[in-house]
Design a protein around this motif. Structure first.
Motif, PDB file in Angstrom:
ATOM      1  N   ILE A  65       0.844  -1.191   0.000  1.00  0.00           N
ATOM      2  CA  ILE A  65       0.000   0.000   0.000  1.00  0.00           C
ATOM      3  C   ILE A  65       0.879   1.241   0.000  1.00  0.00           C
ATOM      4  N   GLN A  66       0.341   2.304  -0.600  1.00  0.00           N
ATOM      5  CA  GLN A  66       1.111   3.523  -0.805  1.00  0.00           C
ATOM      6  C   GLN A  66       0.966   4.453   0.403  1.00  0.00           C
ATOM      7  N   SER A  67       1.855   5.433   0.480  1.00  0.00           N
ATOM      8  CA  SER A  67       1.789   6.426   1.558  1.00  0.00           C
ATOM      9  C   SER A  67       0.494   7.216   1.492  1.00  0.00           C
ATOM     10  N   SER A  68      -0.047   7.396   0.271  1.00  0.00           N
ATOM     11  CA  SER A  68      -1.305   8.142   0.110  1.00  0.00           C
ATOM     12  C   SER A  68      -2.479   7.389   0.722  1.00  0.00           C
ATOM     13  N   HIS A  69      -2.449   6.056   0.645  1.00  0.00           N
ATOM     14  CA  HIS A  69      -3.499   5.256   1.299  1.00  0.00           C
ATOM     15  C   HIS A  69      -3.443   5.435   2.818  1.00  0.00           C
ATOM     16  N   LYS A  70      -2.232   5.401   3.351  1.00  0.00           N
ATOM     17  CA  LYS A  70      -2.062   5.560   4.800  1.00  0.00           C
ATOM     18  C   LYS A  70      -2.511   6.944   5.245  1.00  0.00           C
ATOM     19  N   ARG A  71      -2.194   7.941   4.430  1.00  0.00           N
ATOM     20  CA  ARG A  71      -2.615   9.299   4.775  1.00  0.00           C
ATOM     21  C   ARG A  71      -4.135   9.426   4.715  1.00  0.00           C
ATOM     22  N   LEU A  72      -4.768   8.789   3.729  1.00  0.00           N
ATOM     23  CA  LEU A  72      -6.230   8.808   3.645  1.00  0.00           C
ATOM     24  C   LEU A  72      -6.845   8.144   4.877  1.00  0.00           C
ATOM     25  N   ALA A  73      -6.241   7.068   5.362  1.00  0.00           N
ATOM     26  CA  ALA A  73      -6.726   6.401   6.578  1.00  0.00           C
ATOM     27  C   ALA A  73      -6.680   7.370   7.756  1.00  0.00           C
ATOM     28  N   GLU A  74      -5.600   8.141   7.850  1.00  0.00           N
ATOM     29  CA  GLU A  74      -5.450   9.119   8.928  1.00  0.00           C
ATOM     30  C   GLU A  74      -6.477  10.241   8.798  1.00  0.00           C
ATOM     31  N   ILE A  75      -6.669  10.721   7.578  1.00  0.00           N
ATOM     32  CA  ILE A  75      -7.653  11.780   7.312  1.00  0.00           C
ATOM     33  C   ILE A  75      -9.055  11.318   7.709  1.00  0.00           C
ATOM     34  N   THR A  76      -9.367  10.066   7.368  1.00  0.00           N
ATOM     35  CA  THR A  76     -10.678   9.506   7.690  1.00  0.00           C
ATOM     36  C   THR A  76     -10.927   9.517   9.199  1.00  0.00           C
ATOM     37  N   GLU A  77      -9.904   9.152   9.977  1.00  0.00           N
ATOM     38  CA  GLU A  77     -10.066   9.115  11.433  1.00  0.00           C
ATOM     39  C   GLU A  77     -10.179  10.527  12.008  1.00  0.00           C
ATOM     40  N   SER A 122      -8.023  18.173   8.509  1.00  0.00           N
ATOM     41  CA  SER A 122      -8.299  17.078   7.575  1.00  0.00           C
ATOM     42  C   SER A 122      -8.389  17.608   6.141  1.00  0.00           C
ATOM     43  N   SER A 123      -8.960  18.788   5.974  1.00  0.00           N
ATOM     44  CA  SER A 123      -9.083  19.390   4.637  1.00  0.00           C
ATOM     45  C   SER A 123      -7.705  19.710   4.060  1.00  0.00           C
ATOM     46  N   TRP A 124      -6.815  20.186   4.926  1.00  0.00           N
ATOM     47  CA  TRP A 124      -5.453  20.522   4.489  1.00  0.00           C
ATOM     48  C   TRP A 124      -4.716  19.262   4.006  1.00  0.00           C
ATOM     49  N   TYR A 125      -4.770  18.203   4.803  1.00  0.00           N
ATOM     50  CA  TYR A 125      -4.089  16.967   4.415  1.00  0.00           C
ATOM     51  C   TYR A 125      -4.755  16.309   3.214  1.00  0.00           C
ATOM     52  N   LEU A 126      -6.063  16.461   3.117  1.00  0.00           N
ATOM     53  CA  LEU A 126      -6.787  15.922   1.964  1.00  0.00           C
ATOM     54  C   LEU A 126      -6.343  16.614   0.684  1.00  0.00           C
ATOM     55  N   ALA A 127      -6.230  17.938   0.722  1.00  0.00           N
ATOM     56  CA  ALA A 127      -5.781  18.700  -0.456  1.00  0.00           C
ATOM     57  C   ALA A 127      -4.376  18.284  -0.874  1.00  0.00           C
ATOM     58  N   ASN A 128      -3.544  17.946   0.118  1.00  0.00           N
ATOM     59  CA  ASN A 128      -2.157  17.584  -0.169  1.00  0.00           C
ATOM     60  C   ASN A 128      -1.984  16.173  -0.726  1.00  0.00           C
ATOM     61  N   LEU A 129      -3.098  15.439  -0.854  1.00  0.00           N
ATOM     62  CA  LEU A 129      -3.030  14.167  -1.569  1.00  0.00           C
ATOM     63  C   LEU A 129      -2.857  14.396  -3.075  1.00  0.00           C
ATOM     64  N   ASN A 130      -3.180  15.618  -3.507  1.00  0.00           N
ATOM     65  CA  ASN A 130      -3.043  16.002  -4.921  1.00  0.00           C
ATOM     66  C   ASN A 130      -3.829  15.079  -5.847  1.00  0.00           C
ATOM     67  N   ASN A 131      -5.023  14.726  -5.414  1.00  0.00           N
ATOM     68  CA  ASN A 131      -5.914  13.903  -6.233  1.00  0.00           C
ATOM     69  C   ASN A 131      -7.301  14.527  -6.144  1.00  0.00           C
ATOM     70  N   LEU A 132      -7.672  15.278  -7.172  1.00  0.00           N
ATOM     71  CA  LEU A 132      -8.908  16.057  -7.141  1.00  0.00           C
ATOM     72  C   LEU A 132     -10.143  15.180  -6.963  1.00  0.00           C
ATOM     73  N   ASP A 133     -10.149  14.012  -7.601  1.00  0.00           N
ATOM     74  CA  ASP A 133     -11.317  13.126  -7.488  1.00  0.00           C
ATOM     75  C   ASP A 133     -11.512  12.640  -6.046  1.00  0.00           C
ATOM     76  N   VAL A 134     -10.410  12.332  -5.382  1.00  0.00           N
ATOM     77  CA  VAL A 134     -10.495  11.899  -3.983  1.00  0.00           C
ATOM     78  C   VAL A 134     -10.960  13.057  -3.110  1.00  0.00           C
ATOM     79  N   VAL A 135     -10.439  14.250  -3.369  1.00  0.00           N
ATOM     80  CA  VAL A 135     -10.853  15.451  -2.613  1.00  0.00           C
ATOM     81  C   VAL A 135     -12.355  15.663  -2.740  1.00  0.00           C
ATOM     82  N   LYS A 136     -12.876  15.573  -3.956  1.00  0.00           N
ATOM     83  CA  LYS A 136     -14.317  15.764  -4.191  1.00  0.00           C
ATOM     84  C   LYS A 136     -15.137  14.715  -3.438  1.00  0.00           C
ATOM     85  N   THR A 137     -14.673  13.484  -3.472  1.00  0.00           N
ATOM     86  CA  THR A 137     -15.407  12.377  -2.843  1.00  0.00           C
ATOM     87  C   THR A 137     -15.448  12.520  -1.327  1.00  0.00           C
TER      88      THR A 137
END
Length: 324
Positions: A65-77, A122-137
């Motif tokens: 799994i990628q670092s972006s997946h781990k960061r998304l897990a953190e953002i979710t929590e 969470s919004s700041w870290y979400l934006a830094n994923l640099n994936n617009l589709d994930v941000v929208k979702t």
């Protein structure tokens, strides 16, 4: 294979998540920092980030799994925790996970600011994923939280609400985040859109099952194991699945709800009626239906990555077993 196996398999990821959460939400102001520290020290099973990691493993087909997946897990929590802070203020909860709530330790003002701060982080870290589709979702979830709270507030003590209305409210308050984070995890894995949507449905039905079981526990569990007073939903007029099913069987329960438990023993009576009715069993059956729907949604991964797919099945079983 027991359900505890799933968490032990990703134990290191969850340990890293716990330590990262505290550093990610560190605030300059000591009060906000203390509030954040208190929240993430309370623990919890970290079910939502665990699901994000497991979906990542399944959709990557045995790749790391990628670092972006781990960061998304953190953002979710972080998003989930922020919503709990605001929920506790609205519901006037004194404890959560067995510890005092933020507004009970500090103040309502600090709790609201702490929740806002966590949403902003969470919004700041979400934006830094640099994936617009994930941000929208994922960002849509925060709107859903507000929608769910408003809906819940408007139907307090209203025993004429339908099961569909209850499910819709439960989606906004709980299932939306799990659904969106599952889809976001699949997006980061770059699987086709059809599989992203199937992961969304998996999360949606899993989230609904989780909420229904939570609502059963509010009636049947003890304050000690629940980490908050039992009957909290009923007391606040939040009519959940076991209560709605029991209402079709008991005129006395309708009367007590209609009177908003004006006598001190009314809540005890009402809780007892729900326990003795078929409401709890029917609610459990409903939760099982949603778990089965969740599992059916991800059949496409069964042959692709059978071991990791089985972990997602076990998560559904874990949710159902919480009531034992």
């Amino acid at each position: 294979m027991t359900t505890s196996y799933i968490f032990s398999e990703i134990e290191k990821d969850l340990e890293n998540l716990n330590s990262n959460l505290k550093s990610m939400v560190g605030a300059r102001h000591p009060i906000l920092n203390a509030a954040s520290e208190h929240l993430f020290s309370a623990g919890g099973k970290r079910l939502r980030p665990a699901i994000v990691i497991l979906v990542a493993q399944t959709t990557l087909n045995n790749n790391l799994i990628q670092s972006s997946h781990k960061r998304l897990a953190e953002i979710t929590e972080i998003i989930h925790t922020a919503s709990l802070v605001h929920d506790d203020v609205i519901d006037e909860c004194i404890t959560r996970r067995g510890v005092s709530t933020v507004h009970n330790i500090f103040s309502t003002k600090i709790a609201i600011l702490a929740g806002d701060f966590l949403f902003a982080q969470s919004s700041w870290y979400l934006a830094n994923l640099n994936n617009l589709d994930v941000v929208k979702t994922i960002s849509k979830v925060i709107t859903d939280f507000a929608e769910g709270e408003v809906r819940q507030g408007m139907i307090r003590f209203n025993f004429s609400i339908s099961m569909d209305e209850y499910i819709e409210k439960s989606f906004y308050k709980t299932a939306s985040l799990i659904a969106a984070s599952c889809k976001g995890s699949a997006m980061l894995s770059a699987v086709i859109e059809e599989k992203q949507n199937q992961c969304y449905l998996y999360g949606k039905h899993l989230g609904l099952a989780f909420q229904i079981i939570d609502d059963i526990l509010d009636i049947t569990s003890s304050s000690q194991s629940l980490g908050k007073p039992i009957g909290s939903d009923l007391k606040s007029g939040n009519l959940t699945a076991p209560i709605l099913f029991a209402l079709t069987q008991s005129d006395e329960l309708k009367y007590l709800v209609g009177q908003e438990f004006e006598d001190k023993n009314d809540l005890i009576k009402a809780t007892s009626i729900v326990k003795l009715s078929y409401g709890v069993k029917k609610a459990k059956d409903l939760a099982e239906e949603h778990v089965q729907a969740a599992i059916s949604s991800i059949n496409c991964f069964k042959n692709l990555n059978q071991d990791k797919y089985h972990n997602l099945v076990l998560i559904g079983q874990y949710i159902l077993r919480r009531i034992y």
